[in-house]
Design an enzyme around this catalytic site. Structure first.
Site, PDB file in Angstrom:
ATOM      1  CG  ASP A   1     -56.979   4.964  35.410  1.00  0.00           C
ATOM      2  OD1 ASP A   1     -57.615   4.254  34.614  1.00  0.00           O
ATOM      3  OD2 ASP A   1     -57.481   5.452  36.440  1.00  0.00           O
TER       4      ASP A   1
ATOM      5  CE  LYS B   1     -54.814  -1.110  32.372  1.00  0.00           C
ATOM      6  NZ  LYS B   1     -54.706  -0.006  33.342  1.00  0.00           N
TER       7      LYS B   1
ATOM      8  N   GLY C   1     -61.344   1.914  31.777  1.00  0.00           N
ATOM      9  CA  GLY C   1     -61.475   2.962  30.762  1.00  0.00           C
ATOM     10  C   GLY C   1     -60.113   3.096  30.119  1.00  0.00           C
ATOM     11  CG  HIS C   2     -58.181   0.205  28.739  1.00  0.00           C
ATOM     12  ND1 HIS C   2     -57.948  -1.119  28.488  1.00  0.00           N
ATOM     13  CD2 HIS C   2     -58.175   0.328  30.086  1.00  0.00           C
ATOM     14  CE1 HIS C   2     -57.805  -1.761  29.650  1.00  0.00           C
ATOM     15  NE2 HIS C   2     -57.945  -0.903  30.618  1.00  0.00           N
TER      16      HIS C   2
ATOM     17  CD  GLN D   1     -59.939  -3.439  36.232  1.00  0.00           C
ATOM     18  OE1 GLN D   1     -59.887  -4.631  36.004  1.00  0.00           O
ATOM     19  NE2 GLN D   1     -60.730  -2.643  35.536  1.00  0.00           N
TER      20      GLN D   1
HETATM   21  P1  GDP Z   1     -55.493   2.873  30.984  1.00  0.00           P
HETATM   22  O1  GDP Z   1     -56.739   2.609  31.772  1.00  0.00           O
HETATM   23  O2  GDP Z   1     -54.299   2.207  31.566  1.00  0.00           O
HETATM   24  O3  GDP Z   1     -55.667   2.577  29.525  1.00  0.00           O
HETATM   25  O4  GDP Z   1     -55.219   4.449  31.103  1.00  0.00           O
HETATM   26  P2  GDP Z   1     -56.320   5.611  31.000  1.00  0.00           P
HETATM   27  O5  GDP Z   1     -56.719   5.770  29.592  1.00  0.00           O
HETATM   28  O6  GDP Z   1     -57.399   5.431  31.994  1.00  0.00           O
HETATM   29  O7  GDP Z   1     -55.474   6.847  31.524  1.00  0.00           O
HETATM   30  C1  GDP Z   1     -54.294   7.249  30.930  1.00  0.00           C
HETATM   31  C2  GDP Z   1     -54.470   8.727  30.498  1.00  0.00           C
HETATM   32  O8  GDP Z   1     -53.215   9.281  30.208  1.00  0.00           O
HETATM   33  C3  GDP Z   1     -55.284   8.874  29.243  1.00  0.00           C
HETATM   34  O9  GDP Z   1     -55.976  10.097  29.289  1.00  0.00           O
HETATM   35  C4  GDP Z   1     -54.226   8.883  28.153  1.00  0.00           C
HETATM   36  O10 GDP Z   1     -54.653   9.569  26.993  1.00  0.00           O
HETATM   37  C5  GDP Z   1     -53.131   9.634  28.828  1.00  0.00           C
HETATM   38  N1  GDP Z   1     -51.756   9.277  28.452  1.00  0.00           N
HETATM   39  C6  GDP Z   1     -51.244   8.062  28.128  1.00  0.00           C
HETATM   40  N2  GDP Z   1     -49.908   8.148  27.959  1.00  0.00           N
HETATM   41  C7  GDP Z   1     -49.575   9.432  28.183  1.00  0.00           C
HETATM   42  C8  GDP Z   1     -48.335  10.146  28.194  1.00  0.00           C
HETATM   43  O11 GDP Z   1     -47.249   9.611  27.972  1.00  0.00           O
HETATM   44  N3  GDP Z   1     -48.395  11.479  28.486  1.00  0.00           N
HETATM   45  C9  GDP Z   1     -49.563  12.126  28.761  1.00  0.00           C
HETATM   46  N4  GDP Z   1     -49.523  13.424  29.042  1.00  0.00           N
HETATM   47  N5  GDP Z   1     -50.747  11.479  28.758  1.00  0.00           N
HETATM   48  C10 GDP Z   1     -50.745  10.166  28.483  1.00  0.00           C
HETATM   49  P1  IMO Z   2     -58.307   0.702  34.062  1.00  0.00           P
HETATM   50  O1  IMO Z   2     -58.371  -0.602  33.283  1.00  0.00           O
HETATM   51  C1  IMO Z   2     -58.314   2.705  37.928  1.00  0.00           C
HETATM   52  C2  IMO Z   2     -60.735   0.892  41.079  1.00  0.00           C
HETATM   53  C3  IMO Z   2     -61.952   1.666  41.556  1.00  0.00           C
HETATM   54  C4  IMO Z   2     -62.044   1.192  42.991  1.00  0.00           C
HETATM   55  C5  IMO Z   2     -61.619  -0.277  42.884  1.00  0.00           C
HETATM   56  C6  IMO Z   2     -62.783  -1.256  42.791  1.00  0.00           C
HETATM   57  O2  IMO Z   2     -58.883   1.862  33.345  1.00  0.00           O
HETATM   58  O3  IMO Z   2     -56.926   0.916  34.570  1.00  0.00           O
HETATM   59  P2  IMO Z   2     -64.589  -1.889  40.956  1.00  0.00           P
HETATM   60  O4  IMO Z   2     -65.441  -1.022  40.064  1.00  0.00           O
HETATM   61  O5  IMO Z   2     -63.671  -2.785  40.218  1.00  0.00           O
HETATM   62  O6  IMO Z   2     -65.391  -2.579  41.996  1.00  0.00           O
HETATM   63  O7  IMO Z   2     -63.665  -0.831  41.767  1.00  0.00           O
HETATM   64  O8  IMO Z   2     -60.832  -0.376  41.715  1.00  0.00           O
HETATM   65  N1  IMO Z   2     -60.697   0.641  39.625  1.00  0.00           N
HETATM   66  C7  IMO Z   2     -59.881   1.286  38.787  1.00  0.00           C
HETATM   67  N2  IMO Z   2     -59.015   2.297  39.003  1.00  0.00           N
HETATM   68  N3  IMO Z   2     -58.428   2.161  36.700  1.00  0.00           N
HETATM   69  C8  IMO Z   2     -59.264   1.130  36.472  1.00  0.00           C
HETATM   70  O9  IMO Z   2     -59.287   0.443  35.308  1.00  0.00           O
HETATM   71  C9  IMO Z   2     -60.081   0.665  37.541  1.00  0.00           C
HETATM   72  N4  IMO Z   2     -61.024  -0.288  37.655  1.00  0.00           N
HETATM   73  C10 IMO Z   2     -61.379  -0.306  38.934  1.00  0.00           C
HETATM   74  O10 IMO Z   2     -61.741   3.060  41.455  1.00  0.00           O
HETATM   75  O11 IMO Z   2     -61.085   1.866  43.765  1.00  0.00           O
HETATM   76 MG    MG Z   3     -58.239   3.680  32.750  1.00  0.00          MG
END
Ligand code: GDP
Ligand code: IMO
Ligand code: MG
Length: 424
Positions: free
Chosen positions: A13, A16, A40-41, A224
């Site tokens: 998270d 990416k 979840g991207h 991840q």
């Molecule tokens: P990913 O799994 O690495 O793609 O990241 P996620 O989407 O799960 O979580 C990142 C969260 O931070 C999302 O809600 C993005 O919209 C938000 N986000 C990304 N970059 C920034 C930033 O520079 N500032 C803020 N405030 N939010 C951001």
């Molecule tokens: P993105 O791509 C954050 C965590 C879960 C749990 C562990 C194992 O959005 O960054 P799993 O479902 O793979 O068996 O879970 O890994 N986890 C993540 N945490 N971002 C993710 O993906 C994750 N995918 C799995 O919360 O601790």
């Molecule tokens: Mg994510």
């Protein structure tokens, strides 16, 4: 042409999805190399916010082909929901999205097994997203899995039945009650498989090798984070795939010598969802503020993310393992207005100060040692260039670059595509 990689350096998270979307205009192909719908991207642009699970984050760009590589695990049911979610964007995804025949399929019983395994662990649970990731990779390495290419074979349903029966027996081994209606789940699953089969299946390693020879630019998208890597993460509180740079080689069929830039993404602080050790975790107001301002809730499960200070010991470790060539710092805007900032620069480990990530980082063994910084007070979210950065932010960036010995090339100041500042 070399293949560039983009991966998360913490526990996922990091942002990416946002950065892949930003970088995609420079690439002909975006290819996901591991993980599945546990990811979840999030992408934000033109007032739209969209979360992708299995589909690569280049999908919104007209001229980019999106490849789901052999290292990914695909749940047809979630995948079809993702496709339906794209309908409103009027994308020609049948042309832009192609799947490796060697990617493995998540079956309904994989999800049930995940639930049975987690429930049986009680307090020791991993905190899995319960998407069936662990059981599917277990069947892959156990050489029992069903692959995308198998769906084209006449006898695949027979193989499905044998595997599902085995899974049901395994669910019975766990001393827990899992309620489920398999015929209902199978109805949904088989319908989703038919939709999946409308897409193009390819030998993706060959496709990517040919593309490279033809001079196409390729960005490999990780899911991840490195601290969730099956080998180098905080085992057993990890996911079941290779989230580090090596995963792009095995998950796409790219040779190590073909890797170009390795973009490493990190938040200006740290978050983690699910169980497992987290040395710099905060349980005070500062942690609660990071969660509130940063809206730190899982994009997939909605679970609150645990928050804490930046852990430079862990970040150095993941930069090394991945061979990161450029860093991208996300969510610095969330910290604006904090009185002060802390960065963990070493650990006290069994009475000794160390600066590497040891085998065991459980709280009883590790106590972080912090360096304190004054925080920037200005709102960063409207800034468009480096010259507008407050001194405190520049000092923070300079300190991290010095410690990590890698340039921070991008600073993200908000979730939108446009809130991205390049540093030269
Ligand atoms: P990913 O799994 O690495 O793609 O990241 P996620 O989407 O799960 O979580 C990142 C969260 O931070 C999302 O809600 C993005 O919209 C938000 N986000 C990304 N970059 C920034 C930033 O520079 N500032 C803020 N405030 N939010 C951001
Ligand atoms: P993105 O791509 C954050 C965590 C879960 C749990 C562990 C194992 O959005 O960054 P799993 O479902 O793979 O068996 O879970 O890994 N986890 C993540 N945490 N971002 C993710 O993906 C994750 N995918 C799995 O919360 O601790
Ligand atoms: Mg994510």
């Amino acid at each position: 042409m070399a293949v560039d990689l983009l991966l998360g350096l913490q526990w996922g998270d990091e942002g990416k999805g946002k950065i892949v979307d930003v970088l995609t205009s420079n690439y002909d192909i975006v290819a996901r190399f591991q993980g599945g719908p546990n990811a979840g991207h999030t992408l934000e642009f033109d007032g739209i916010k969209h979360v992708l699970r299995t589909i690569p984050s280049g999908i919104f760009h007209d001229n980019t082909v999106n490849v789901i590589g052999n290292g990914v695990v695909i749940d047809p049911v979630v995948f079809v929901q993702e496709l339906d979610g794209l309908d409103k964007f009027n994308l020609d995804y049948k042309k832009k999205l192609i799947l490796s025949r060697k990617a493995h399929i998540i079956l309904p019983t994989h999800r049930l097994l995940d639930a049975a395994s987690e429930t049986s662990k009680g307090k020791a649970k991993i905190g899995s997203t319960l998407k069936g990731i662990g059981p599917t990779y277990m069947d892959k390495t156990g050489r029992n899995g069903i692959r995308v290419g198998d769906l084209e074979l006449a006898n695949w349903k027979e193989r499905y039945r044998n595997l599902a029966n085995k899974h049901e027996a395994l669910i019975g081994f766990h001393d827990v009650q899992i309620e489920y209606n398999l015929p209902e789940l199978e109805k949904e699953f088989f319908a989703a498989v038919e939709r999946l089969k409308e897409l193009t299946f390819i030998d993706s390693e060959e496709y990517l090798q040919q593309a490279q020879r033809a001079g196409k630019t390729i960005l490999a998208e990780g899911a991840q984070g490195s601290l969730l890597d099956i080998d180098f993460g905080t085992y057993p509180f990890v996911t079941s795939s290779t989230t580090t740079a090596a995963g792009a080689c095995t998950g796409l069929g790219v040779a190590p010598t073909q890797i170009g830039e390795v973009y490493g993404i990190f938040k200006a602080y740290t978050t983690r969802v699910g169980s497992g050790p987290f040395p710099t975790e905060l349980f005070d107001d500062a942690g609660a503020e990071m969660a509130r301002i940063g809206n730190e809730f899982g994009a997939v499960t909605g679970r609150p993310r645990r928050c804490g200070w930046l852990d430079l010991v862990a970040l150095k470790y993941t930069c090394q393992i991945n061979g990161v060539t450029q860093l991208m710092m996300m969510k610095g805007d969330v910290l604006s207005g904090f009185e002060e900032l802390k960065v963990c620069t070493s650990y006290m480990y069994k009475g000794e100060e160390i600066s590497h990530l040891p085998y065991n980082i459980e709280p009883e063994n590790v106590e972080p040692v912090y360096k304190t910084f004054p925080c920037w007070k200005k709102d960063l979210t409207q800034m468009t260039e480096v010259s507008q950065f407050p001194k405190e932010l520049n000092d923070y960036i300079a300190f991290l670059e010095k410690e990590l010995e890698i340039p921070i090339k991008v600073v993200s100041v908000g979730p939108d595509r446009k809130q991205t500042i390049h540093r030269d």
